[in-house]
Design a protein around this motif. Structure first.
Motif, PDB file in Angstrom:
ATOM      1  N   GLU A  21      66.298 -37.419  87.737  1.00  0.00           N
ATOM      2  CA  GLU A  21      67.018 -38.403  86.932  1.00  0.00           C
ATOM      3  C   GLU A  21      67.240 -39.704  87.695  1.00  0.00           C
ATOM      4  N   GLN A  22      67.657 -39.589  88.942  1.00  0.00           N
ATOM      5  CA  GLN A  22      67.934 -40.796  89.721  1.00  0.00           C
ATOM      6  C   GLN A  22      66.661 -41.577  90.020  1.00  0.00           C
ATOM      7  N   THR A  23      65.579 -40.872  90.299  1.00  0.00           N
ATOM      8  CA  THR A  23      64.316 -41.551  90.593  1.00  0.00           C
ATOM      9  C   THR A  23      63.758 -42.239  89.354  1.00  0.00           C
ATOM     10  N   LEU A  24      63.808 -41.563  88.213  1.00  0.00           N
ATOM     11  CA  LEU A  24      63.318 -42.168  86.977  1.00  0.00           C
ATOM     12  C   LEU A  24      64.171 -43.367  86.576  1.00  0.00           C
ATOM     13  N   LYS A  25      65.476 -43.287  86.817  1.00  0.00           N
ATOM     14  CA  LYS A  25      66.349 -44.412  86.501  1.00  0.00           C
ATOM     15  C   LYS A  25      66.017 -45.607  87.395  1.00  0.00           C
ATOM     16  N   ALA A  26      65.738 -45.352  88.668  1.00  0.00           N
ATOM     17  CA  ALA A  26      65.356 -46.440  89.577  1.00  0.00           C
ATOM     18  C   ALA A  26      64.070 -47.107  89.096  1.00  0.00           C
ATOM     19  N   ILE A  27      63.131 -46.301  88.630  1.00  0.00           N
ATOM     20  CA  ILE A  27      61.876 -46.842  88.101  1.00  0.00           C
ATOM     21  C   ILE A  27      62.144 -47.688  86.860  1.00  0.00           C
ATOM     22  N   ASN A 131      57.258 -59.874  93.005  1.00  0.00           N
ATOM     23  CA  ASN A 131      56.505 -59.098  92.017  1.00  0.00           C
ATOM     24  C   ASN A 131      55.577 -58.099  92.694  1.00  0.00           C
ATOM     25  N   VAL A 132      55.001 -58.516  93.823  1.00  0.00           N
ATOM     26  CA  VAL A 132      54.151 -57.597  94.602  1.00  0.00           C
ATOM     27  C   VAL A 132      55.004 -56.474  95.176  1.00  0.00           C
ATOM     28  N   VAL A 133      56.174 -56.847  95.720  1.00  0.00           N
ATOM     29  CA  VAL A 133      57.079 -55.857  96.312  1.00  0.00           C
ATOM     30  C   VAL A 133      57.515 -54.839  95.267  1.00  0.00           C
ATOM     31  N   VAL A 134      57.898 -55.331  94.085  1.00  0.00           N
ATOM     32  CA  VAL A 134      58.346 -54.434  93.020  1.00  0.00           C
ATOM     33  C   VAL A 134      57.220 -53.484  92.612  1.00  0.00           C
ATOM     34  N   GLY A 135      56.003 -54.001  92.533  1.00  0.00           N
ATOM     35  CA  GLY A 135      54.870 -53.138  92.203  1.00  0.00           C
ATOM     36  C   GLY A 135      54.686 -52.025  93.213  1.00  0.00           C
ATOM     37  N   GLU A 136      54.843 -52.359  94.491  1.00  0.00           N
ATOM     38  CA  GLU A 136      54.715 -51.342  95.550  1.00  0.00           C
ATOM     39  C   GLU A 136      55.861 -50.335  95.478  1.00  0.00           C
ATOM     40  N   GLU A 140      55.733 -46.223  94.904  1.00  0.00           N
ATOM     41  CA  GLU A 140      56.369 -45.263  95.805  1.00  0.00           C
ATOM     42  C   GLU A 140      57.353 -44.367  95.053  1.00  0.00           C
ATOM     43  N   LEU A 141      58.112 -44.952  94.153  1.00  0.00           N
ATOM     44  CA  LEU A 141      59.083 -44.170  93.381  1.00  0.00           C
ATOM     45  C   LEU A 141      58.395 -43.177  92.455  1.00  0.00           C
ATOM     46  N   LYS A 142      57.306 -43.580  91.847  1.00  0.00           N
ATOM     47  CA  LYS A 142      56.563 -42.666  90.971  1.00  0.00           C
ATOM     48  C   LYS A 142      55.983 -41.504  91.772  1.00  0.00           C
ATOM     49  N   GLU A 143      55.521 -41.805  92.971  1.00  0.00           N
ATOM     50  CA  GLU A 143      55.023 -40.728  93.839  1.00  0.00           C
ATOM     51  C   GLU A 143      56.167 -39.796  94.233  1.00  0.00           C
TER      52      GLU A 143
END
Length: 322
Positions: A21-27, A131-136, A140-143
């Motif tokens: 839940e916390q990881t998906l919310k961060a995403i 925008n590049v940082v957020v993409g990275e 990482e969060l999805k992984e």
């Protein structure tokens, strides 16, 4: 989303649910939330810290899992820490001046505020394209979210209703907090105060996770621990502010203005540390094993009563209907 264990799930189910839940919310916050970028980053960092607080609760059960996943979420949050610190210093400065506005000519501190805003903007410009940082970060969060599905956790002992997965991590976190406080009180350096604050936050997260085991006393402890951590967080922000102002006073209104602010900071440091100590002495008054025993009894009683409740309700309804 509930950052606590629930009665209708096993312990390992709760661990995975909360982390997921916390990881998906961060995403979600980083990707689609209609918020300023500074708010997105702040929220994402909090979610990562929540996952790390959860991992510290089970590190006694699986050290390898803790080492790998704690590092993952620590590095994700660290990526944008400089941006967050630059914003926190502005907030700390404004709060400090507002707290003394009845004694100060507030307008004379406008150049210092403007200098901190310029510094924040420079940090943003010097950093990689956001925008590049957020993409990275999203990658990482999805992984990390995917990895949660494969977390390896030992089976909980039914006789202690799953608390065996927590006990080692809870004891270590509490003991680390005790030690960090004593070290910081004896030698209140920047690093020692920051370490105390981190360990206080760990305990706060763990009390939140276990709060349903007995909501009333847990609520009081949760509030007290947050108050201590907030005092120490304010102290850290003021330390960062003090260091920044003294490095280049000419960028923040000149030596005279900076000296006044530093005087205010030093007095505030003393007050914040006294308040944190007052709360901390009580929160850390028990021995680690003793408080773990007490929390385990809360947990076991809660789980046992919750498991009996559906059957008791059914029996009552049957009796009423006959």
């Amino acid at each position: 989303m509930s950052y606590h264990f629930k009665a209708d799930e096993t312990t390992d189910q709760g661990l995975r649910r909360i982390a997921h839940e916390q990881t998906l919310k961060a995403i979600d916050v980083l990707d689609v939330a209609p918020l300023p970028m500074s708010a997105k980053i702040h929220d994402m960092r909090k979610r990562c810290k929540k996952v790390r607080g959860l991992l510290r609760l089970v590190r006694g059960s699986n050290t390898d899992l803790y080492d790998v996943e704690n590092k993952r979420f620590r590095e994700i949050a660290k990526t944008v820490s400089a941006r967050r610190d630059a914003t926190s210093m502005i907030e700390a400065f404004d709060k400090l001046i507002e707290g003394h506005e009845d004694k100060l000519n507030v307008a004379s501190f406008a150049p210092a505020h403007a200098g901190l805003v310029r510094r924040r903007d420079e940090v943003r410009q010097e950093s990689e394209d956001i925008n590049v940082v957020v993409g990275e970060l999203l990658a990482e969060l999805k992984e990390g979210a995917k990895a949660i599905e494969d977390w390896s956790l030992p089976e909980a002992d039914e006789e202690v209703a799953g608390f065996d997965l927590f006990r080692g991590g809870f004891v270590k976190t509490y003991a680390d907090g005790q030690e960090a406080m004593e070290v910081a009180l004896e030698k209140p350096t920047r690093g020692n105060i920051h370490e105390w604050r981190k360990r206080a936050k760990d305990h706060w997260y763990q009390v939140r996770l276990l709060r349903e085991s007995w909501s009333v006393p847990m609520k009081s402890r949760r509030r007290a621990t947050k108050r201590m951590a907030d005092h120490l967080g304010d102290d850290r922000d003021l330390t960062l502010l003090r260091d920044t102002l003294t490095e280049q006073p000419e960028q923040f209104g000149g030596v005279d203005v900076v000296e006044i602010v530093i005087g205010l900071i030093d007095r505030e440091h003393e007050q914040l540390r006294l308040r944190a100590m007052d709360v901390g002495r009580r929160l850390y008054a028990e021995e680690p094993e003793s408080i773990a025993d007490r929390f385990e009894r809360y947990w076991m009683s809660w789980r046992e009563s919750e498991s009996r409740l559906p059957a008791e309700i059914a029996e009552f309804e049957d009796a009423v209907s006959t």
